[in-house]
Design a protein around this motif. Structure first.
Motif, PDB file in Angstrom:
ATOM      1  N   LEU A 181      -5.726   0.317   6.890  1.00 45.68           N
ATOM      2  CA  LEU A 181      -5.807  -1.101   6.527  1.00 45.68           C
ATOM      3  C   LEU A 181      -4.690  -1.895   7.200  1.00 45.68           C
ATOM      4  O   LEU A 181      -4.940  -2.925   7.820  1.00 45.68           O
ATOM      5  CB  LEU A 181      -5.726  -1.257   5.012  1.00 45.68           C
ATOM      6  CG  LEU A 181      -5.762  -2.701   4.493  1.00 45.68           C
ATOM      7  CD1 LEU A 181      -7.091  -3.354   4.837  1.00 45.68           C
ATOM      8  CD2 LEU A 181      -5.531  -2.731   2.977  1.00 45.68           C
TER       9      LEU A 181
ATOM     10  N   THR B 227       0.802  -1.233   0.000  1.00 43.14           N
ATOM     11  CA  THR B 227       0.000   0.000   0.000  1.00 43.14           C
ATOM     12  C   THR B 227       0.831   1.277   0.000  1.00 43.14           C
ATOM     13  O   THR B 227       0.283   2.362  -0.224  1.00 43.14           O
ATOM     14  CB  THR B 227      -0.920   0.019   1.232  1.00 43.14           C
ATOM     15  OG1 THR B 227      -0.112  -0.061   2.426  1.00 43.14           O
ATOM     16  CG2 THR B 227      -1.887  -1.147   1.204  1.00 43.14           C
TER      17      THR B 227
ATOM     18  N   LYS C 225      -0.384   4.828   1.276  1.00 48.28           N
ATOM     19  CA  LYS C 225      -1.852   4.846   1.303  1.00 48.28           C
ATOM     20  C   LYS C 225      -2.405   3.790   2.269  1.00 48.28           C
ATOM     21  O   LYS C 225      -1.699   2.880   2.683  1.00 48.28           O
ATOM     22  CB  LYS C 225      -2.406   4.588  -0.094  1.00 48.28           C
ATOM     23  CG  LYS C 225      -1.994   5.624  -1.136  1.00 48.28           C
ATOM     24  CD  LYS C 225      -2.553   5.253  -2.501  1.00 48.28           C
ATOM     25  CE  LYS C 225      -2.167   6.268  -3.566  1.00 48.28           C
ATOM     26  NZ  LYS C 225      -2.691   5.896  -4.907  1.00 48.28           N
ATOM     27  N   TYR C 226      -3.675   3.930   2.600  1.00 42.00           N
ATOM     28  CA  TYR C 226      -4.424   2.935   3.372  1.00 42.00           C
ATOM     29  C   TYR C 226      -3.731   2.553   4.685  1.00 42.00           C
ATOM     30  O   TYR C 226      -3.593   1.373   5.010  1.00 42.00           O
ATOM     31  CB  TYR C 226      -4.664   1.681   2.530  1.00 42.00           C
ATOM     32  CG  TYR C 226      -5.282   1.954   1.186  1.00 42.00           C
ATOM     33  CD1 TYR C 226      -6.563   2.506   1.084  1.00 42.00           C
ATOM     34  CD2 TYR C 226      -4.585   1.673   0.014  1.00 42.00           C
ATOM     35  CE1 TYR C 226      -7.129   2.763  -0.152  1.00 42.00           C
ATOM     36  CE2 TYR C 226      -5.144   1.927  -1.230  1.00 42.00           C
ATOM     37  CZ  TYR C 226      -6.415   2.477  -1.303  1.00 42.00           C
ATOM     38  OH  TYR C 226      -6.968   2.735  -2.531  1.00 42.00           O
TER      39      TYR C 226
END
Length: 214
Positions: free
Chosen positions: A143, A136, A139-140
């Motif tokens: 998560l 990722t 980003k994320y």
């Protein structure tokens, strides 16, 4: 605080949370007829948040170092508590010895359960977080924070509860499920804290990238 001071503070909180969790782990809290958790569940859940923060800000190897520091803190605390238990109690304070043993006199089973669950789950958390971060990138963050914590805490809960309470708790799987549900809820709630403490400052955002020279 500069970045190094923040890392020291995170390591101190991490080690303190582990020691406190081990001290209060023997108390069973009943929230309902079939919902039982050890008293340590909330404070111990904080350690996974800190591991992820250290991993995000300082890298995988530093996260592993934090885990090692925490392991040493647990061993040291267990030895000191045991030595304190062996010291002769004053004749006029006999009741304090019984209270000490009740609160702090961890048996070998609890110590083994705690250390086994700790090492297994924390290293799993670092492994999963690292893999997700490669996928990722920047980003994320939510998560990798939540998925690594959810996976590792399932292992942590199962290993600790099984070793520590098998044969003494009537419904072991309900206790495992109860604790895991609480840990998942804490992981979701602390996501904004993860974002806040992994946010880059303006100076870090504009920090020039050094190119390797031959």
């Amino acid at each position: 605080m500069n970045k190094d001071q923040k890392l020291i503070l995170l390591n101190v909180i991490f080690a303190s949370a582990l020691v406190v969790a081990n001290v209060i782990a023997g108390k069973i809290v009943m929230l309902s007829e079939n919902f039982m958790i050890p008293a340590a569940v909330v404070v111990y859940a904080v350690t996974f948040l800190i591991t992820d923060i250290v991993h995000e800000n300082y890298g995988r190897e530093q996260a592993k170092q934090t885990i090692i520091f925490g392991f040493i803190a647990q061993i040291f605390a267990s030895i000191m508590i045991f030595l304190g238990q062996l010291l002769p109690v004053a004749p006029f304070a006999q009741e304090s010895q019984q209270a000490y043993e009740t609160l702090l006199g961890q048996n070998a089973r609890f110590v083994i359960a705690s250390l086994a669950a700790y090492l297994t789950s924390q290293y799993l958390d670092v492994y999963i977080f690292s893999k997700l971060k490669k996928i990722t990138s920047t980003k994320y963050k939510w998560l990798r924070n939540n998925l690594s914590t959810a996976s590792s805490q399932l292992i942590d809960t199962t290993v600790f509860i099984t070793i520590a309470f098998i044969g003494s708790v009537p419904n072991l799987w309900m206790m495992i499920l109860s604790q895991y549900v609480i840990k998942l809820a804490i992981a979701i709630v602390d996501t904004p804290i993860f974002y806040l403490l992994t946010r880059k400052s303006k100076s870090e955002s504009h920090e020039p990238t050094l190119k390797a020279t031959s």
